[in-house]
Write a protein that holds these residues in place. Structure first.
Motif, PDB file in Angstrom:
ATOM      1  N   LEU A 126       0.850  -1.185   0.000  1.00  0.00           N
ATOM      2  CA  LEU A 126       0.000   0.000   0.000  1.00  0.00           C
ATOM      3  C   LEU A 126       0.889   1.239   0.000  1.00  0.00           C
ATOM      4  N   ARG A 127       0.424   2.253  -0.701  1.00  0.00           N
ATOM      5  CA  ARG A 127       1.201   3.489  -0.796  1.00  0.00           C
ATOM      6  C   ARG A 127       0.354   4.674  -0.375  1.00  0.00           C
ATOM      7  N   THR A 128       0.903   5.521   0.480  1.00  0.00           N
ATOM      8  CA  THR A 128       0.227   6.749   0.881  1.00  0.00           C
ATOM      9  C   THR A 128       0.725   7.903   0.021  1.00  0.00           C
ATOM     10  N   THR A 129      -0.175   8.801  -0.323  1.00  0.00           N
ATOM     11  CA  THR A 129       0.215   9.995  -1.067  1.00  0.00           C
ATOM     12  C   THR A 129      -0.244  11.217  -0.293  1.00  0.00           C
ATOM     13  N   ALA A 130       0.667  12.151  -0.130  1.00  0.00           N
ATOM     14  CA  ALA A 130       0.379  13.445   0.467  1.00  0.00           C
ATOM     15  C   ALA A 130       0.742  14.511  -0.554  1.00  0.00           C
ATOM     16  N   ILE A 140      -0.982  -0.918   6.563  1.00  0.00           N
ATOM     17  CA  ILE A 140      -1.310   0.408   7.087  1.00  0.00           C
ATOM     18  C   ILE A 140      -2.321   0.259   8.208  1.00  0.00           C
ATOM     19  N   LEU A 141      -2.117   1.044   9.239  1.00  0.00           N
ATOM     20  CA  LEU A 141      -3.084   1.180  10.321  1.00  0.00           C
ATOM     21  C   LEU A 141      -3.624   2.603  10.281  1.00  0.00           C
ATOM     22  N   ARG A 275     -18.202  -2.587  18.606  1.00  0.00           N
ATOM     23  CA  ARG A 275     -17.990  -3.548  19.685  1.00  0.00           C
ATOM     24  C   ARG A 275     -16.896  -4.532  19.305  1.00  0.00           C
ATOM     25  N   THR A 276     -15.841  -3.982  18.783  1.00  0.00           N
ATOM     26  CA  THR A 276     -14.637  -4.735  18.440  1.00  0.00           C
ATOM     27  C   THR A 276     -13.480  -3.741  18.524  1.00  0.00           C
ATOM     28  N   PRO A 277     -12.304  -4.160  18.976  1.00  0.00           N
ATOM     29  CA  PRO A 277     -11.218  -3.199  19.181  1.00  0.00           C
ATOM     30  C   PRO A 277     -10.525  -2.735  17.903  1.00  0.00           C
ATOM     31  N   TYR A 278     -10.871  -3.323  16.770  1.00  0.00           N
ATOM     32  CA  TYR A 278     -10.292  -2.897  15.491  1.00  0.00           C
ATOM     33  C   TYR A 278     -11.106  -3.525  14.372  1.00  0.00           C
ATOM     34  N   LEU A 279     -10.881  -3.031  13.151  1.00  0.00           N
ATOM     35  CA  LEU A 279     -11.452  -3.622  11.945  1.00  0.00           C
ATOM     36  C   LEU A 279     -10.338  -3.808  10.925  1.00  0.00           C
ATOM     37  N   LYS A 280     -10.496  -4.802  10.068  1.00  0.00           N
ATOM     38  CA  LYS A 280      -9.583  -4.995   8.940  1.00  0.00           C
ATOM     39  C   LYS A 280     -10.394  -5.006   7.660  1.00  0.00           C
ATOM     40  N   LEU A 281      -9.903  -4.294   6.646  1.00  0.00           N
ATOM     41  CA  LEU A 281     -10.557  -4.365   5.344  1.00  0.00           C
ATOM     42  C   LEU A 281     -10.406  -5.768   4.774  1.00  0.00           C
ATOM     43  N   ASP A 282     -11.423  -6.215   4.096  1.00  0.00           N
ATOM     44  CA  ASP A 282     -11.414  -7.580   3.568  1.00  0.00           C
ATOM     45  C   ASP A 282     -10.354  -7.783   2.488  1.00  0.00           C
ATOM     46  N   GLN A 283     -10.125  -6.775   1.663  1.00  0.00           N
ATOM     47  CA  GLN A 283      -9.310  -6.956   0.465  1.00  0.00           C
ATOM     48  C   GLN A 283      -7.886  -6.420   0.564  1.00  0.00           C
ATOM     49  N   PRO A 285      -4.286  -5.239   3.279  1.00  0.00           N
ATOM     50  CA  PRO A 285      -3.656  -5.280   4.600  1.00  0.00           C
ATOM     51  C   PRO A 285      -3.777  -3.915   5.286  1.00  0.00           C
ATOM     52  N   LEU A 286      -4.992  -3.541   5.572  1.00  0.00           N
ATOM     53  CA  LEU A 286      -5.278  -2.231   6.151  1.00  0.00           C
ATOM     54  C   LEU A 286      -6.258  -2.414   7.311  1.00  0.00           C
TER      55      LEU A 286
END
Length: 330
Positions: A126-130, A140-141, A275-283, A285-286
């Motif tokens: 994954l790539r971030t752009t600013a 990425i978190l 009601r969960t301490p985090y979520l992950k996208l299905d598709q 690594p985020l």
């Protein structure tokens, strides 16, 4: 030899800082990208002349063993102290709440004043752009408030499944205005300097930072309720600050104001929590985490300092488990 995994954390609040610290301990190359000029998020402190005022989280409490262990270390290091309460203590940072986060984040690589505009998928990475910077990560978190996180994901060419949209798009936050008032004379707000009962309509609480022992000069932090802040959100800074001062005078009687400032928190308190301490996208690594992601054992039902800490710890463990599982499958 397996190459060290790179993890980018967007957002330098408590969840991001605690996740970063734990992931670094596990051997990952971690860095935080923070749009503001310092880490801390709503653990916010402002210097006004010779005084100091907290204008985000006022205090924090402890319900979990994980935070209790941290608190014992912070007390020993002199970073925090008990403010009041015996059965259920309220803790404050001795030099302002932001300084506590600065201490915890020491040693973590941080890119300040950098606002991520999009996240792009490049194969498994994954790539971030600013505005003038791109960065590439193995994962990425995202720890920004959920509405901001959802807007960023919606602006990014990522594969979001219907469940992602359904879970993230429904979450709303209420805003909060905080008026900071430097006074000629320090008013007595009870034994500890916190007034949160019997207030005029629209006012949530008043904190005397001098009585709280974080300021050498009389500085009040005046927190407005969410519904009041919603009504006044677009009415202009001068008018809003003037109305808060009027209500303050109505509450306390005549007080001489030396200076005043306004802090606007757009995402102060989640109306809906996960009601969960985090979520992950299905598709991809985020992962997403933050104070609105509550552990199932959390009985408070609301966002707070501890929920951010626990969310950060839990998501770090989940990310570590994910990469170890991938390595095992090879």
């Amino acid at each position: 030899m397996e190459q060290q995994k790179r993890i980018g954390i967007i957002g330098g609040g408590l969840a991001g800082v605690f996740a970063a610290r734990q992931l670094m301990t596990e051997g990952y190359a971690v860095e935080i990208i923070e749009k503001s000029q310092s880490v801390g998020g709503r653990m916010a402190t402002r210097r006004i002349d010779e005084g100091t005022a907290d204008h985000g989280a006022v205090f924090f409490t402890v319900r979990t063993d994980e935070l209790a262990q941290e608190v014992d270390e912070w007390l020993e290091q002199g970073l925090i102290r008990k403010w009041f309460g015996d059965d259920f203590p309220r803790y404050v940072a001795v030099d302002g709440m932001n300084q506590l986060v600065q201490s915890i984040a020491r040693g973590i690589p941080v890119h300040l004043n950098e606002q991520v505009e999009r996240i792009l998928a490049e194969g498994p990475a994954l790539r971030t752009t600013a505005a003038a910077q791109t960065r590439t990560y193995d994962a990425i978190l995202l720890t920004a408030p959920v509405p901001q996180a959802y807007d960023l994901l919606a602006a990014s060419p990522l594969m979001l499944v219907e469940s992602d949209h359904a879970r993230l798009g429904k979450v709303t936050f209420e805003p909060t205005f905080v008026g900071l008032f430097e006074l000629e004379k320090s008013p007595d707000l009870g034994e500890v300097g916190l007034l949160d009962d019997g207030l005029v309509s629209g006012m949530l609480k008043i904190v005397n930072n001098a009585q709280k022992e974080v300021s050498a000069t009389p500085l009040l932090s005046v927190y407005m309720a969410g519904d009041w802040s919603e009504v006044w959100y677009d009415k202009g800074e001068d008018a809003t600050l003037g109305e808060i001062e009027r209500l303050l005078q109505e509450q306390l009687g005549p007080v001489k104001v030396i200076s005043k400032q306004l802090k606007r928190w757009r995402y102060a308190q989640a109306r809906d929590v996960f009601r969960t301490p985090y979520l992950k996208l299905d598709q991809h690594p985020l992962w997403l985490a933050g104070d609105a992601f509550l552990d199932p054992q959390d009985t408070s039902g609301r966002t707070r300092v501890e929920s951010a800490v626990i969310s950060g710890l839990r998501v770090a463990s989940a990310m570590d488990a994910h990469f170890k599982a991938v390595l095992t499958e090879r």
